[in-house]
Design an enzyme around this catalytic site. Structure first.
Site, PDB file in Angstrom:
ATOM      1  N   CYS A   1       0.815  -1.227   0.000  1.00  0.00           N
ATOM      2  CA  CYS A   1       0.000   0.000   0.000  1.00  0.00           C
ATOM      3  C   CYS A   1       0.847   1.274   0.000  1.00  0.00           C
ATOM      4  O   CYS A   1       0.330   2.362  -0.277  1.00  0.00           O
ATOM      5  CB  CYS A   1      -0.945   0.013   1.193  1.00  0.00           C
ATOM      6  SG  CYS A   1      -2.153  -1.305   1.141  1.00  0.00           S
TER       7      CYS A   1
ATOM      8  N   ASN B   1      -9.888   0.344   0.241  1.00  0.00           N
ATOM      9  CA  ASN B   1      -8.423   0.448   0.202  1.00  0.00           C
ATOM     10  C   ASN B   1      -7.927  -0.161  -1.115  1.00  0.00           C
ATOM     11  O   ASN B   1      -7.985  -1.374  -1.297  1.00  0.00           O
ATOM     12  CB  ASN B   1      -7.847  -0.295   1.412  1.00  0.00           C
ATOM     13  CG  ASN B   1      -6.325  -0.300   1.428  1.00  0.00           C
ATOM     14  OD1 ASN B   1      -5.676  -0.009   0.435  1.00  0.00           O
ATOM     15  ND2 ASN B   1      -5.753  -0.645   2.569  1.00  0.00           N
TER      16      ASN B   1
ATOM     17  N   HIS C   1      -3.129   7.808   1.988  1.00  0.00           N
ATOM     18  CA  HIS C   1      -3.564   6.471   1.598  1.00  0.00           C
ATOM     19  C   HIS C   1      -4.886   6.189   2.305  1.00  0.00           C
ATOM     20  O   HIS C   1      -5.046   6.500   3.481  1.00  0.00           O
ATOM     21  CB  HIS C   1      -2.495   5.457   2.029  1.00  0.00           C
ATOM     22  CG  HIS C   1      -2.943   4.041   1.936  1.00  0.00           C
ATOM     23  ND1 HIS C   1      -3.557   3.526   0.815  1.00  0.00           N
ATOM     24  CD2 HIS C   1      -2.880   3.003   2.827  1.00  0.00           C
ATOM     25  CE1 HIS C   1      -3.845   2.247   1.019  1.00  0.00           C
ATOM     26  NE2 HIS C   1      -3.450   1.914   2.232  1.00  0.00           N
TER      27      HIS C   1
HETATM   28  N1  COA Z   1     -18.288  -7.352  10.644  1.00  0.00           N
HETATM   29  C1  COA Z   1     -18.688  -7.519  11.910  1.00  0.00           C
HETATM   30  N2  COA Z   1     -17.837  -7.790  12.902  1.00  0.00           N
HETATM   31  C2  COA Z   1     -16.529  -7.879  12.608  1.00  0.00           C
HETATM   32  C3  COA Z   1     -16.038  -7.704  11.300  1.00  0.00           C
HETATM   33  C4  COA Z   1     -16.986  -7.417  10.295  1.00  0.00           C
HETATM   34  N3  COA Z   1     -16.636  -7.226   9.007  1.00  0.00           N
HETATM   35  N4  COA Z   1     -14.704  -7.833  11.296  1.00  0.00           N
HETATM   36  C5  COA Z   1     -14.345  -8.082  12.573  1.00  0.00           C
HETATM   37  N5  COA Z   1     -15.458  -8.113  13.355  1.00  0.00           N
HETATM   38  C6  COA Z   1     -15.544  -8.369  14.787  1.00  0.00           C
HETATM   39  C7  COA Z   1     -14.369  -9.148  15.319  1.00  0.00           C
HETATM   40  O1  COA Z   1     -14.551 -10.530  15.122  1.00  0.00           O
HETATM   41  C8  COA Z   1     -14.391  -8.758  16.775  1.00  0.00           C
HETATM   42  O2  COA Z   1     -15.360  -9.510  17.422  1.00  0.00           O
HETATM   43  P1  COA Z   1     -15.085 -10.069  18.922  1.00  0.00           P
HETATM   44  O3  COA Z   1     -14.918  -8.837  19.763  1.00  0.00           O
HETATM   45  O4  COA Z   1     -16.309 -10.840  19.212  1.00  0.00           O
HETATM   46  O5  COA Z   1     -13.838 -10.879  18.825  1.00  0.00           O
HETATM   47  C9  COA Z   1     -14.880  -7.306  16.745  1.00  0.00           C
HETATM   48  O6  COA Z   1     -15.522  -7.138  15.481  1.00  0.00           O
HETATM   49  C10 COA Z   1     -13.769  -6.280  16.898  1.00  0.00           C
HETATM   50  O7  COA Z   1     -12.717  -6.667  16.022  1.00  0.00           O
HETATM   51  P2  COA Z   1     -11.429  -5.803  15.859  1.00  0.00           P
HETATM   52  O8  COA Z   1     -10.513  -6.502  14.895  1.00  0.00           O
HETATM   53  O9  COA Z   1     -10.874  -5.425  17.197  1.00  0.00           O
HETATM   54  O10 COA Z   1     -12.047  -4.496  15.160  1.00  0.00           O
HETATM   55  P3  COA Z   1     -11.331  -3.172  14.747  1.00  0.00           P
HETATM   56  O11 COA Z   1     -12.026  -2.041  15.359  1.00  0.00           O
HETATM   57  O12 COA Z   1      -9.830  -3.254  14.923  1.00  0.00           O
HETATM   58  O13 COA Z   1     -11.600  -3.116  13.191  1.00  0.00           O
HETATM   59  C11 COA Z   1     -10.411  -3.462  11.131  1.00  0.00           C
HETATM   60  C12 COA Z   1     -11.077  -4.131  12.330  1.00  0.00           C
HETATM   61  C13 COA Z   1      -9.799  -4.556  10.283  1.00  0.00           C
HETATM   62  C14 COA Z   1     -11.476  -2.725  10.352  1.00  0.00           C
HETATM   63  C15 COA Z   1      -9.345  -2.459  11.644  1.00  0.00           C
HETATM   64  O14 COA Z   1      -8.511  -3.087  12.574  1.00  0.00           O
HETATM   65  C16 COA Z   1      -8.496  -1.896  10.537  1.00  0.00           C
HETATM   66  O15 COA Z   1      -8.977  -1.208   9.666  1.00  0.00           O
HETATM   67  N6  COA Z   1      -7.170  -2.127  10.615  1.00  0.00           N
HETATM   68  C17 COA Z   1      -6.228  -1.568   9.676  1.00  0.00           C
HETATM   69  C18 COA Z   1      -6.444  -2.188   8.356  1.00  0.00           C
HETATM   70  C19 COA Z   1      -5.580  -1.568   7.325  1.00  0.00           C
HETATM   71  O16 COA Z   1      -5.482  -0.384   7.267  1.00  0.00           O
HETATM   72  N7  COA Z   1      -4.993  -2.426   6.515  1.00  0.00           N
HETATM   73  C20 COA Z   1      -4.215  -2.039   5.428  1.00  0.00           C
HETATM   74  C21 COA Z   1      -3.022  -1.284   5.841  1.00  0.00           C
HETATM   75  S1  COA Z   1      -2.434  -0.500   4.473  1.00  0.00           S
END
Ligand code: COA
Length: 328
Positions: free
Chosen positions: A117, A280, A253
């Site tokens: 990315c 993304n 980004h």
């Molecule tokens: N729908 C519903 N629930 C979801 C889900 C979805 N699509 N994806 C994850 N969950 C759930 C998880 O299972 C977790 O449940 P639990 O508490 O029962 O275990 C809960 O939501 C929280 O998960 P978590 O991973 O802590 O959520 P988050 O707030 O960190 O959001 C992302 C997840 C992936 C959206 C976030 O971490 C993110 O955007 N990270 C960076 C990603 C990124 O930028 N990647 C590319 C870099 S260039």
């Protein structure tokens, strides 16, 4: 690398996304998720998905033609083509060589760079160096088809990525367009976000199919890292270059709206965002955002633009430029 007498400036931009879209409603029929969760946790409402015929280079060739037209540069006036991609359809030939053939740029030499990315900023760095070391016109393309590597049973990754391509034409110029670029990498954190060969085989109609590649991500630490990079890099350059916030456009980004909002909070200014429409798009993301900022007049001639990206590796990069406009 700095060369006092040879500066590079971007004189044209373009982008291309596939035809097919995938909405949050579509995803909620595929995995256990819903529109409200996706919007509140990521800001994403829609993304574009490559068809079986779309590749980073086929999308990139469209974006390149748009950028060349805006720049009023003919393909045969290009000295080099650089493509930032981590999802080309084959390890070789390079996406850059494919784009060369598609647009008819016979005098250019061509190569790809890979920084996930962060690719657009890494590509910008090498394109800038090409100009500094003697080239006149350089085409930069950032293009990825991340959805080819998505495991659509993994709800934490399948909601994030979309496909697309962006392009910029850099030209040698008497005044600086690109003012500074900083890059960084931390390979010790490689496991946080990686492309893996899924060990599961798939059986369909009595046949066993090869395992699918997929993306594995630890979302939370990646989110924290990306937020830190975005905030710290903006503050560093605003302070170092004494930037006037009224004439500064932040072009980040598009990884997660929460990262952009956290930066907005700290900086007391609103970075550009289009993540709701594209998700993304990896190496294409910064270039698509830059193109939209130029088209919509968010960046005006004489303004500064600050580009920042972060991604797998881990890698990160940021760049400051003055927008000098496109040729009349
Ligand atoms: N729908 C519903 N629930 C979801 C889900 C979805 N699509 N994806 C994850 N969950 C759930 C998880 O299972 C977790 O449940 P639990 O508490 O029962 O275990 C809960 O939501 C929280 O998960 P978590 O991973 O802590 O959520 P988050 O707030 O960190 O959001 C992302 C997840 C992936 C959206 C976030 O971490 C993110 O955007 N990270 C960076 C990603 C990124 O930028 N990647 C590319 C870099 S260039």
């Amino acid at each position: 690398m700095k060369n006092e007498s040879r500066f590079a400036t971007i004189i044209g931009t373009g982008f291309k996304v596939p035809e097919q879209t995938l909405s949050n409603e579509d995803l909620s029929r595929m995995v256990e998720t819903d529109n409200e969760w996706i919007v509140s946790r990521t800001g994403i409402r829609n993304r574009y998905i490559a068809s079986k015929d779309d590749t980073p280079w086929s999308l990139g060739a469209y974006a390149a033609k748009m950028a060349l037209e805006a720049a009023k540069v003919r393909p045969n006036d290009l000295d080099a083509i650089i493509v930032a991609t981590c999802t080309n359809d084959a390890p070789f030939p390079s996406a850059a060589c494919r784009i060369q053939a598609s647009i008819g740029a016979s005098t250019a030499y061509c190569y790809d760079v890979s920084a996930a990315c962060s690719g657009f900023i890494y590509g910008l760095h090498v394109a800038n160096m090409e100009i500094a070391t003697g080239r006149k016109n350089v085409l930069l393309v950032g293009a990825d088809t991340m959805t080819r590597n998505i495991d659509y049973t993994d709800r934490s990754t399948c909601i994030i990525f979309g496909d697309g391509a962006s392009a910029a034409v850099l030209q040698e110029s008497p005044q600086p367009g690109i003012i500074d670029i900083s890059l960084g990498s931390d390979g010790t954190q490689a496991e946080l976000l990686k492309h893996v060969q899924d060990p599961r085989t798939r059986a369909f109609e009595g046949k066993t199919y090869a395992p699918l590649p997929s993306i594995k991500m630890e979302g939370r630490p990646v989110l924290r890292f990306a937020t830190r990079v975005m905030v710290d890099s903006c503050l560093e350059y605003i302070d170092r270059y004494k930037l006037d916030k009224n004439h500064l456009c932040i072009v980040p980004h598009q990884a997660n709206q929460r990262i952009i909002d956290a930066a907005a909070d700290k900086l007391q200014m609103q970075p550009y965002s289009n993540i709701d429409r594209f998700g993304n798009t990896s190496a294409a993301s910064c270039g698509i955002a830059l193109h939209e900022c130029v088209q919509k007049g968010v960046i005006k001639n004489g303004d500064h633009a600050f580009l920042v990206a972060m991604g797998a590796g881990l890698t990160w990069g940021y760049a400051l430029m003055r927008w000098n406009g496109t040729p009349e």
